[in-house]
Design a protein around this motif. Structure first.
Motif, mmCIF file in Angstrom:
data_model
loop_
_atom_site.group_PDB
_atom_site.id
_atom_site.type_symbol
_atom_site.label_atom_id
_atom_site.label_comp_id
_atom_site.label_asym_id
_atom_site.label_seq_id
_atom_site.Cartn_x
_atom_site.Cartn_y
_atom_site.Cartn_z
ATOM 1 N N ALA A 33 -15.941 -5.223 -0.762
ATOM 2 C CA ALA A 33 -14.932 -4.492 -1.505
ATOM 3 C C ALA A 33 -13.586 -5.191 -1.356
ATOM 4 O O ALA A 33 -13.359 -5.948 -0.423
ATOM 5 C CB ALA A 33 -14.849 -3.051 -0.997
ATOM 6 N N ASP B 79 -15.629 -2.450 -6.853
ATOM 7 C CA ASP B 79 -15.778 -2.648 -5.410
ATOM 8 C C ASP B 79 -17.182 -2.288 -4.944
ATOM 9 O O ASP B 79 -17.716 -2.918 -4.017
ATOM 10 C CB ASP B 79 -14.738 -1.818 -4.654
ATOM 11 C CG ASP B 79 -13.366 -2.469 -4.670
ATOM 12 O OD1 ASP B 79 -13.298 -3.687 -4.942
ATOM 13 O OD2 ASP B 79 -12.360 -1.779 -4.417
ATOM 14 N N ARG C 283 -19.529 -4.796 -3.027
ATOM 15 C CA ARG C 283 -20.131 -4.450 -1.734
ATOM 16 C C ARG C 283 -21.642 -4.657 -1.768
ATOM 17 O O ARG C 283 -22.232 -5.177 -0.816
ATOM 18 C CB ARG C 283 -19.800 -2.995 -1.402
ATOM 19 C CG ARG C 283 -20.142 -2.577 0.027
ATOM 20 C CD ARG C 283 -19.785 -1.132 0.279
ATOM 21 N NE ARG C 283 -18.352 -0.912 0.105
ATOM 22 C CZ ARG C 283 -17.818 -0.230 -0.903
ATOM 23 N NH1 ARG C 283 -18.588 0.283 -1.842
ATOM 24 N NH2 ARG C 283 -16.520 -0.064 -0.988
#
Length: 356
Positions: free
Chosen positions: A310, A300, A304
């Motif tokens: 995420a 994640d 991001r």
């Protein structure tokens, strides 16, 4: 004196298993882009651009006539400027209030009302806003103010995308007409075959292309992941053999006591094998408990930073994790059986000299 050594053996064996769990999570995430693209921000498989000579109704009728097309979502995509930024962002209007586009949401809710929109992680980071804020942008000389009610997983344009319905953009510009169509296909449909049929049916008026999947460029990483898993398995095997050797040496010190209470060589072997299997089981449980959250956090975090956002991390299936744990425990027991049996059959004089 044995407890610190046992905990150390568990920790050393858990480390390669933990990294294997992380590698399997990365493999599963890449595979999910192909097997379930609708859960990874790719609900449609084909994009179509039509000539202006075809009207919206005629184009949609032509597209939905194909038996493998489940839905055709009209839309537009324009470049927009936001205050304080020199680079443009992508403003998309997809679907209508009656037939909303199936955005993949990781946070918030879908855009249902007027002036509501969902945005990618890249846009939220660029504008330093979050779900619930209002953003103002300019399309040509027309201002557009939208309320961000959700964060969508956006594999395109580094996530610098804000999406709303086509009806919302038409409220600001009534003359706006769809310039592209996103097609959702029935399960099992071949996108290339559908694209060929639509191009033929359009007679040169349709430009049909498949939606790019970001995992296509990551497919070579599967070989890297497999190689990494093999190396980690080798390291784990070496750590396991080291732990077995230590357990057998410690068992030789107890051999006199075990024989004195009447245990047979087979029972003494079972004691050593059980101790080794228990060490492997502890390492497996520790690797699962730490490896799964760590893998989700790492994947994640990468999503991001790339702008996708995420929420794309996928852990291995419970069946695969169960097979991994079972293989580790049973493998440890099998590898410990032979040296434990040899140690249990040592003569009494050999045992006394080893203890001395």
């Amino acid at each position: 004196t044995r407890r610190p050594r046992s905990l150390g053996a568990v920790g050393r064996l858990a480390l390669p298993l933990l990294l294997i769990v992380v590698a399997l999570s990365a493999w599963t995430t890449i595979d999910r882009f192909h097997s379930s693209p609708e859960r990874m921000g790719l609900p449609t498989a084909l994009g179509v651009r039509a000539d202006t000579s075809l009207g919206d109704l005629a184009t949609r009728a032509l597209l939905e006539r194909d038996p493998q097309v489940a839905a055709a979502y009209p839309g537009v995509e324009v470049a927009a400027l936001v205050p304080g930024q020199t680079a443009t962002i992508a403003l998309r209007g997809l679907g209508t209030h009656r037939e909303p586009y199936p955005f993949t949401l990781a946070e918030g809710r879908a855009a249902r009302g007027p002036d509501e929109a969902v945005a990618g992680q890249g846009l939220l980071d660029l504008l330093h806003v979050r779900v619930g804020d209002w953003v103002r942008m300019t399309v040509g000389d027309q201002p557009q103010i939208l309320h961000i009610v959700g964060r969508s997983i956006e594999p395109e344009n580094a996530g610098r995308v804000i999406s709303t319905s086509l009806d919302t953009l038409r409220a600001n510009d009534p003359d706006l007409r769809p310039s592209l169509y996103q097609l959702r296909l029935h399960p099992g449909a071949d996108p290339d075959a559908v694209a060929a049929r639509l191009a033929t049916a359009g007679r040169g008026h349709l430009d049909v292309h498949t939606v790019a999947n970001p995992a296509d460029g990551l497919s070579p990483l599967r070989a890297v992941v497999l190689g990494l898993i093999a190396i980690l398995a080798l390291i784990g095997l070496i750590e396991l053999l080291t732990a077995i050797g230590g357990t057998v040496r410690e068992g030789e010190r107890d051999l006199l006591a075990l024989k004195a209470i009447g245990l047979s060589p087979r029972q003494i072997t079972a004691v050593t094998v059980t101790a080794t299997a228990g060490t492997a089981l502890g390492a497996v449980l520790l690797a699962m408990a730490v490896g799964l959250p760590l893998a989700h956090w790492l994947i994640d975090a990468q999503g991001r930073s790339s702008g996708i956002g995420a929420g794309i991390a996928q852990g291995p299936s419970p069946v695969l994790l169960l097979l991994l744990g079972t293989a580790a425990v049973l493998g440890a027991a099998a590898l410990a059986a032979l040296p434990a049996a040899r140690a249990a059959r040592h003569r009494l004089a050999d045992t006394l000299s080893a203890v001395a």
